[in-house]
Design an enzyme around this catalytic site. Structure first.
Site, PDB file in Angstrom:
ATOM      1  N   SER A 149      41.999  44.049  33.584  1.00  0.00           N
ATOM      2  CA  SER A 149      41.502  43.913  34.965  1.00  0.00           C
ATOM      3  C   SER A 149      42.411  43.040  35.815  1.00  0.00           C
ATOM      4  O   SER A 149      42.977  42.051  35.330  1.00  0.00           O
ATOM      5  CB  SER A 149      40.109  43.286  34.919  1.00  0.00           C
ATOM      6  OG  SER A 149      39.722  42.840  36.197  1.00  0.00           O
ATOM      7  N   TYR A 198      34.515  36.024  32.984  1.00  0.00           N
ATOM      8  CA  TYR A 198      34.871  37.447  32.847  1.00  0.00           C
ATOM      9  C   TYR A 198      36.388  37.603  32.695  1.00  0.00           C
ATOM     10  O   TYR A 198      36.870  38.292  31.796  1.00  0.00           O
ATOM     11  CB  TYR A 198      34.369  38.228  34.076  1.00  0.00           C
ATOM     12  CG  TYR A 198      34.896  39.638  34.143  1.00  0.00           C
ATOM     13  CD1 TYR A 198      34.344  40.648  33.367  1.00  0.00           C
ATOM     14  CD2 TYR A 198      35.962  39.968  34.985  1.00  0.00           C
ATOM     15  CE1 TYR A 198      34.836  41.944  33.416  1.00  0.00           C
ATOM     16  CE2 TYR A 198      36.456  41.262  35.040  1.00  0.00           C
ATOM     17  CZ  TYR A 198      35.900  42.246  34.259  1.00  0.00           C
ATOM     18  OH  TYR A 198      36.392  43.533  34.309  1.00  0.00           O
ATOM     19  N   GLU A 205      41.378  40.970  37.717  1.00  0.00           N
ATOM     20  CA  GLU A 205      40.774  39.625  37.721  1.00  0.00           C
ATOM     21  C   GLU A 205      41.577  38.657  36.858  1.00  0.00           C
ATOM     22  O   GLU A 205      41.509  37.447  37.058  1.00  0.00           O
ATOM     23  CB  GLU A 205      39.330  39.692  37.224  1.00  0.00           C
ATOM     24  CG  GLU A 205      38.346  40.177  38.261  1.00  0.00           C
ATOM     25  CD  GLU A 205      38.210  39.232  39.454  1.00  0.00           C
ATOM     26  OE1 GLU A 205      37.834  38.080  39.260  1.00  0.00           O
ATOM     27  OE2 GLU A 205      38.487  39.671  40.580  1.00  0.00           O
TER      28      GLU A 205
HETATM   29  O1  F7E Z   1      33.404  41.460  44.517  1.00  0.00           O
HETATM   30  C1  F7E Z   1      32.881  39.256  47.408  1.00  0.00           C
HETATM   31  C2  F7E Z   1      33.061  38.608  46.052  1.00  0.00           C
HETATM   32  O2  F7E Z   1      31.747  42.080  42.765  1.00  0.00           O
HETATM   33  C3  F7E Z   1      34.481  41.650  45.402  1.00  0.00           C
HETATM   34  C4  F7E Z   1      34.662  44.387  38.929  1.00  0.00           C
HETATM   35  O3  F7E Z   1      34.656  45.796  38.741  1.00  0.00           O
HETATM   36  O4  F7E Z   1      36.731  44.505  40.166  1.00  0.00           O
HETATM   37  C5  F7E Z   1      35.391  44.040  40.229  1.00  0.00           C
HETATM   38  O5  F7E Z   1      35.342  42.630  40.406  1.00  0.00           O
HETATM   39  C6  F7E Z   1      34.569  40.473  46.364  1.00  0.00           C
HETATM   40  C7  F7E Z   1      34.454  39.093  45.692  1.00  0.00           C
HETATM   41  O6  F7E Z   1      34.150  42.909  42.586  1.00  0.00           O
HETATM   42  C8  F7E Z   1      29.311  39.789  47.825  1.00  0.00           C
HETATM   43  O7  F7E Z   1      32.945  37.181  46.140  1.00  0.00           O
HETATM   44  C9  F7E Z   1      30.942  38.949  48.993  1.00  0.00           C
HETATM   45  O8  F7E Z   1      35.427  38.252  46.199  1.00  0.00           O
HETATM   46  O9  F7E Z   1      32.691  43.905  44.271  1.00  0.00           O
HETATM   47  P1  F7E Z   1      32.896  42.641  43.530  1.00  0.00           P
HETATM   48  P2  F7E Z   1      35.183  41.918  41.839  1.00  0.00           P
HETATM   49  O10 F7E Z   1      34.603  40.586  41.584  1.00  0.00           O
HETATM   50  O11 F7E Z   1      36.474  41.991  42.581  1.00  0.00           O
HETATM   51  C10 F7E Z   1      37.520  43.974  39.089  1.00  0.00           C
HETATM   52  C11 F7E Z   1      38.839  44.698  39.079  1.00  0.00           C
HETATM   53  C12 F7E Z   1      36.815  44.000  37.775  1.00  0.00           C
HETATM   54  O12 F7E Z   1      37.462  44.079  36.716  1.00  0.00           O
HETATM   55  C13 F7E Z   1      35.357  43.716  37.745  1.00  0.00           C
HETATM   56  O13 F7E Z   1      34.753  44.188  36.556  1.00  0.00           O
HETATM   57  O14 F7E Z   1      33.459  40.543  47.252  1.00  0.00           O
HETATM   58  N1  F7E Z   1      31.472  39.384  47.822  1.00  0.00           N
HETATM   59  N2  F7E Z   1      29.632  39.178  49.024  1.00  0.00           N
HETATM   60  C14 F7E Z   1      30.487  39.913  47.063  1.00  0.00           C
HETATM   61  N3  F7E Z   1      30.499  40.496  45.861  1.00  0.00           N
HETATM   62  C15 F7E Z   1      29.317  40.957  45.356  1.00  0.00           C
HETATM   63  N4  F7E Z   1      29.304  41.566  44.156  1.00  0.00           N
HETATM   64  N5  F7E Z   1      28.147  40.836  46.060  1.00  0.00           N
HETATM   65  C16 F7E Z   1      28.077  40.267  47.306  1.00  0.00           C
HETATM   66  O15 F7E Z   1      27.022  40.151  47.910  1.00  0.00           O
END
Ligand code: F7E
Length: 271
Positions: A73, A96, A75
């Site tokens: 990832s 993670y 990440e």
């Molecule tokens: O967050 C911000 C949050 O949860 C993206 C997974 O598939 O991609 C994914 O990880 C951004 C972050 O994805 C909310 O703080 C704001 O900065 O959609 P996300 P992620 O964390 O980038 C990678 C490649 C993986 O490997 C992972 O498994 O958005 N954000 N407000 C929020 N995020 C969430 N979930 N919810 C909110 O309300």
């Protein structure tokens, strides 16, 4: 065939691999929510780090010529400066990401030590209508459809400044398959090379859905903030282009449209 399985159960994985004798394994199983990994760090490490080790041990012990794809990832790069590619240092910002780094190096180690065709795709965010509803892109597009259907008035989000390299998931699955069709295993970054903030996604999607200014509908809920955030991800997938001939076709605006259209159909069947 659908078989029952559990990445925390070593015996179960061995009992699946030996009779099935798969040619290829695509290991996508994980506790994949970054925010949740702060609440359940031990469970996340057990599934995401040790789960990979359990499969690789089972492959090794089976003696079968199984090709193995590991879902690494973006990440893992965390706070390393963009653009990120295969040579970029890892600087994880969540349990993670730490677990995915263990999984990545375990895959590399089994390739080198036991000559297993094992590789990791370092995939940047890949989205689409089937994205889980608690990830930010889908949460926004689903929120739009619920607002338009009169089911909700507000959408509660966390950090809107974060920037991600968002691509279209079906194309990324093709890249995974291509990686296992190569003469030798290698680790590759898969990304679009573009980055956009959560705010950009809000602007584009609310506008496309005809709701106008997103600020009328969005409230900040600090519960969605993360103890440590990944601020900017931008992938450099030039190695994948050279080795697989792969590059992302669906860019940001089209991705937003695909996701908004799909969710509007769900709650507004006449659209
Ligand atoms: O967050 C911000 C949050 O949860 C993206 C997974 O598939 O991609 C994914 O990880 C951004 C972050 O994805 C909310 O703080 C704001 O900065 O959609 P996300 P992620 O964390 O980038 C990678 C490649 C993986 O490997 C992972 O498994 O958005 N954000 N407000 C929020 N995020 C969430 N979930 N919810 C909110 O309300």
């Amino acid at each position: 065939f659908l078989h029952y399985g559990d990445l925390t159960d070593t015996g179960n994985i061995e009992k699946l691999i030996n009779p099935i004798k798969p040619d290829e394994i695509y290991h996508l199983g994980a506790q994949s929510h970054v925010r949740v990994s702060f609440d359940m760090p031990e469970y996340t490490a057990n599934v995401d780090a040790l789960g990979t080790l359990r499969i690789l041990e089972a492959i090794k012990d089976s003696g079968l010529p199984i090709k193995f794809y590991n879902a690494a990832s973006s990440e893992m790069f965390g706070s390393s400066a963009p653009p990120q590619n295969e040579k970029t240092l890892f600087h994880p910002r969540s349990p993670y990401a730490v677990s995915k780094i263990i999984s990545y190096y375990t895959t590399q180690n089994y390739r080198e030590a036991y000559d297993i065709f094992a590789c990791s795709g370092i995939l940047f965010n890949h989205e689409g209508p089937r994205r889980g509803e608690s990830f930010v892109t889908r949460k926004i597009t689903l929120g739009i459809s619920r607002i338009k259907a009169g089911l909700d008035q507000k959408l509660y989000l966390g950090n809107l400044e974060a920037k991600r390299d968002w691509g279209f998931a079906p194309e990324y699955v093709e890249a995974m398959w291509l990686m296992l069709q190569q003469p030798s295993p290698d680790d590759l970054v898969i990304a679009t090379g573009e980055t956009h903030s959560v705010k950009d996604f809000l602007g584009e999607s609310f506008n496309y859905a005809g709701l106008g200014d997103w600020q009328k509908y969005v409230e900040i809920d600090p519960r969605y903030y993360r103890p440590a955030e990944v601020e900017v991800l931008v992938g450099d997938s030039s190695k994948a282009k050279e080795k697989l001939g792969w590059e992302a076709k669906t860019k940001f605006n089209d991705l937003v449209k695909i996701m908004v259209d799909a969710d509007l159909k769900q709650h507004n069947p006449k659209v």
